[in-house]
Design a protein around this motif. Structure first.
Motif, PDB file in Angstrom:
ATOM      1  N   THR A  86       1.113  -0.894   0.100  1.00 35.74           N
ATOM      2  CA  THR A  86       0.448  -0.459  -0.253  1.00 35.74           C
ATOM      3  C   THR A  86       0.617   1.280  -0.028  1.00 35.74           C
ATOM      4  O   THR A  86       1.942   1.459   0.657  1.00 35.74           O
ATOM      5  CB  THR A  86      -0.903   0.162   1.252  1.00 35.74           C
ATOM      6  N   LEU A  87       0.592   1.738  -0.714  1.00 38.76           N
ATOM      7  CA  LEU A  87       1.130   3.218  -1.138  1.00 38.76           C
ATOM      8  C   LEU A  87       0.647   4.511  -0.200  1.00 38.76           C
ATOM      9  O   LEU A  87      -0.896   4.588  -1.415  1.00 38.76           O
ATOM     10  CB  LEU A  87       1.560   3.843  -2.332  1.00 38.76           C
ATOM     11  N   CYS A  88       0.662   5.261   0.982  1.00 36.26           N
ATOM     12  CA  CYS A  88      -0.242   6.613   0.233  1.00 36.26           C
ATOM     13  C   CYS A  88       0.374   7.689  -0.480  1.00 36.26           C
ATOM     14  O   CYS A  88       1.300   7.777  -0.073  1.00 36.26           O
ATOM     15  CB  CYS A  88       0.554   6.409   2.221  1.00 36.26           C
ATOM     16  N   LEU A  89      -1.097   8.649  -0.919  1.00 38.14           N
ATOM     17  CA  LEU A  89      -0.683   9.687  -1.978  1.00 38.14           C
ATOM     18  C   LEU A  89      -1.517  11.025  -0.879  1.00 38.14           C
ATOM     19  O   LEU A  89      -0.602  12.012  -1.384  1.00 38.14           O
ATOM     20  CB  LEU A  89      -1.544   9.251  -2.710  1.00 38.14           C
ATOM     21  N   GLU A  90      -2.022  11.297   0.424  1.00 32.26           N
ATOM     22  CA  GLU A  90      -2.653  12.120   0.826  1.00 32.26           C
ATOM     23  C   GLU A  90      -2.951  11.200   2.036  1.00 32.26           C
ATOM     24  O   GLU A  90      -3.979  10.417   1.872  1.00 32.26           O
ATOM     25  CB  GLU A  90      -3.976  12.224  -0.244  1.00 32.26           C
ATOM     26  N   GLY A  91      -3.286  12.043   2.999  1.00 32.68           N
ATOM     27  CA  GLY A  91      -3.902  11.847   4.303  1.00 32.68           C
ATOM     28  C   GLY A  91      -2.952  10.932   5.210  1.00 32.68           C
ATOM     29  O   GLY A  91      -1.892  10.892   5.163  1.00 32.68           O
ATOM     30  N   GLU A  92      -3.485  10.152   5.749  1.00 32.72           N
ATOM     31  CA  GLU A  92      -2.415   9.331   6.423  1.00 32.72           C
ATOM     32  C   GLU A  92      -3.222   7.744   7.247  1.00 32.72           C
ATOM     33  O   GLU A  92      -4.851   7.505   7.095  1.00 32.72           O
ATOM     34  CB  GLU A  92      -2.207   9.894   8.479  1.00 32.72           C
ATOM     35  N   MET A  93      -2.600   6.561   7.072  1.00 32.38           N
ATOM     36  CA  MET A  93      -3.186   5.739   7.472  1.00 32.38           C
ATOM     37  C   MET A  93      -2.713   5.064   8.843  1.00 32.38           C
ATOM     38  O   MET A  93      -1.236   4.653   8.669  1.00 32.38           O
ATOM     39  CB  MET A  93      -2.880   4.968   6.087  1.00 32.38           C
ATOM     40  N   TRP A  94      -3.421   4.590   9.663  1.00 33.10           N
ATOM     41  CA  TRP A  94      -3.277   3.395  10.966  1.00 33.10           C
ATOM     42  C   TRP A  94      -3.237   2.420  10.420  1.00 33.10           C
ATOM     43  O   TRP A  94      -4.818   2.070  10.162  1.00 33.10           O
ATOM     44  CB  TRP A  94      -3.607   4.056  12.276  1.00 33.10           C
ATOM     45  N   PHE A  95      -2.209   1.317  10.316  1.00 34.36           N
ATOM     46  CA  PHE A  95      -2.949   0.366  10.792  1.00 34.36           C
ATOM     47  C   PHE A  95      -2.114  -0.875  11.591  1.00 34.36           C
ATOM     48  O   PHE A  95      -0.998  -0.452  12.030  1.00 34.36           O
ATOM     49  CB  PHE A  95      -2.093  -1.028   9.576  1.00 34.36           C
ATOM     50  N   SER A  96      -2.784  -2.005  12.221  1.00 33.48           N
ATOM     51  CA  SER A  96      -2.656  -2.915  13.406  1.00 33.48           C
ATOM     52  C   SER A  96      -2.508  -3.812  13.177  1.00 33.48           C
ATOM     53  O   SER A  96      -4.145  -4.371  12.779  1.00 33.48           O
ATOM     54  CB  SER A  96      -3.384  -2.095  14.955  1.00 33.48           C
ATOM     55  N   SER A  97      -1.553  -5.009  13.391  1.00 39.73           N
ATOM     56  CA  SER A  97      -1.997  -6.381  13.299  1.00 39.73           C
ATOM     57  C   SER A  97      -1.815  -7.378  14.475  1.00 39.73           C
ATOM     58  O   SER A  97      -0.010  -7.053  14.475  1.00 39.73           O
ATOM     59  CB  SER A  97      -2.084  -7.084  11.994  1.00 39.73           C
ATOM     60  N   GLY A  98      -2.266  -7.659  16.024  1.00 41.55           N
ATOM     61  CA  GLY A  98      -1.517  -8.202  16.483  1.00 41.55           C
ATOM     62  C   GLY A  98      -0.288  -6.850  17.068  1.00 41.55           C
ATOM     63  O   GLY A  98      -1.022  -5.833  17.781  1.00 41.55           O
ATOM     64  N   ARG A  99       0.568  -7.553  17.362  1.00 35.88           N
ATOM     65  CA  ARG A  99       1.277  -6.265  17.915  1.00 35.88           C
ATOM     66  C   ARG A  99       2.058  -5.100  17.335  1.00 35.88           C
ATOM     67  O   ARG A  99       2.821  -4.895  18.104  1.00 35.88           O
ATOM     68  CB  ARG A  99       2.777  -7.242  18.945  1.00 35.88           C
TER      69      ARG A  99
END
Length: 346
Positions: A86-99
């Motif tokens: 995944t490429l972020c072009l605008e804004g912000e992305m937070w991703f969490s999986s397990g630890r």
């Protein structure tokens, strides 16, 4: 989480917004994740377009602030076992999986494993978060990874050379295929190699990473050349700083093509061929065409054209005009090339 449209090949929610758009998205992702808007439902807006790119799916999405929650219940339903690059072009992305957790900002690229439960939060700072993702089947990427089940939330920051290289190809894959850039399948394979290397590649991958990097750089530079054939900025002095590579590396990239200067000259002759058979260029003088394509003179241009195609530009123009009179259609480049090849064959 671009997995929301992982199995779609048409625009999602094209132009709609509000509760109807949210209802549509939830219906499409019922077996993938829960969708929880972080704005009022009336303000919810998402557009997403997915495109098959060789052996992968490319998804381009824009969405207002939202949370995607992929739970154990979704995992149990099956039907989705992919990695996302995944490429972020605008804004912000937070991703969490397990630890593991990671935050993407514009220009960052991340490898995400959609197999385990995970949670994603997108915030656009008052606008929409714009993401672009290449979705790869586990069977394709896992053999390249030393620890496939631990390879998630692996970040390539925007300033990393490979992040810039991959971002260029993300954009190109959304466009019509460019024959000069090589096969889409080979490009996807090369992207998978570089991403796997960043995430901890299997021992067998090491030998292929350099080859994949070379393929992606060459495809990127050839694409640039194809779009700038009438520019004089196609020299070593211009290309090396633009693509942040050394002169020696640039020379090695184009060895199989006879060298950079030879490749550029050949592509300019190909462009001249296409222009010569186009009715829109029928009044263009040869000297003007030669100057536009940076040949030193019209005679130099004519000699180079004859060496490559076996006839002069004037003869090609006559052949194209004859074809147009007899068929009522502008001849395709391949058609004329095949005809010329047959004529040269004893």
């Amino acid at each position: 989480m671009d997995g929301a449209v992982a199995n779609e090949s048409v625009p999602v929610n094209d132009g709609e917004r509000g509760p109807a758009a949210l209802t549509q998205l939830r219906a499409m992702t019922i077996d993938v994740c829960d969708v929880n808007p972080l704005t009022a439902e009336d303000d919810f807006h998402m557009t997403a377009v997915s495109t098959m790119a060789g052996n992968a799916l490319l998804v381009d999405s824009r969405v207002t602030d939202v949370e995607y929650d992929r739970t154990p219940a979704h995992i149990a339903r099956g039907g989705m076992d992919h990695y996302h690059v995944t490429l972020c072009l605008e804004g912000e992305m937070w991703f969490s999986s397990g630890r593991r957790e990671v935050t993407l900002k514009p220009g960052d690229i991340c490898l995400l494993d959609m197999g385990p439960p995970n949670r994603t939060v997108l915030r656009g700072g008052g606008g929409r978060t714009h993401l672009r993702a290449i979705i790869l089947q586990r069977a394709m990427l896992a053999p390249r990874l030393a620890h496939p089940d631990a390879a998630t939330a692996v970040l390539l920051p925007a300033e990393h050379p490979h992040a810039r290289l991959l971002a260029n190809h993300f954009a190109a894959l959304m466009l019509p295929s460019d024959p000069e850039a090589g096969s889409i399948e080979a490009t996807i394979e090369a992207i998978a190699d570089l991403v796997a290397s960043a995430a901890g590649g299997a021992a067998a991958l090491a030998a292929g990473v350099e080859r994949s990097e070379r393929h992606l750089y060459l495809a990127m530079i050839k694409r640039h050349i194809a779009h700038n054939l009438e520019s004089d900025a196609l020299t070593t002095e211009e290309l090396c700083p633009r693509f942040q590579i050394s002169r020696a590396t640039l020379y090695r990239l184009f060895e199989a093509d006879g060298g950079l200067a030879h490749y550029v000259r050949e592509q300019r002759l190909n462009l001249a061929f296409r222009q010569m058979i186009s009715p829109s260029a029928e009044d263009k003088r040869l000297i003007d065409l030669a100057v536009d394509l940076h040949f030193s003179s019209d005679s130099t241009f004519i000699r180079a054209f004859r060496r490559k195609f076996g006839l002069t530009p004037g003869e090609l123009r006559e052949l194209a005009e004859k074809w147009l009179r007899e068929t009522g259609a502008v001849p395709a480049v391949d058609t004329l090339l095949h005809q010329l090849a047959r004529q040269r064959t004893p």
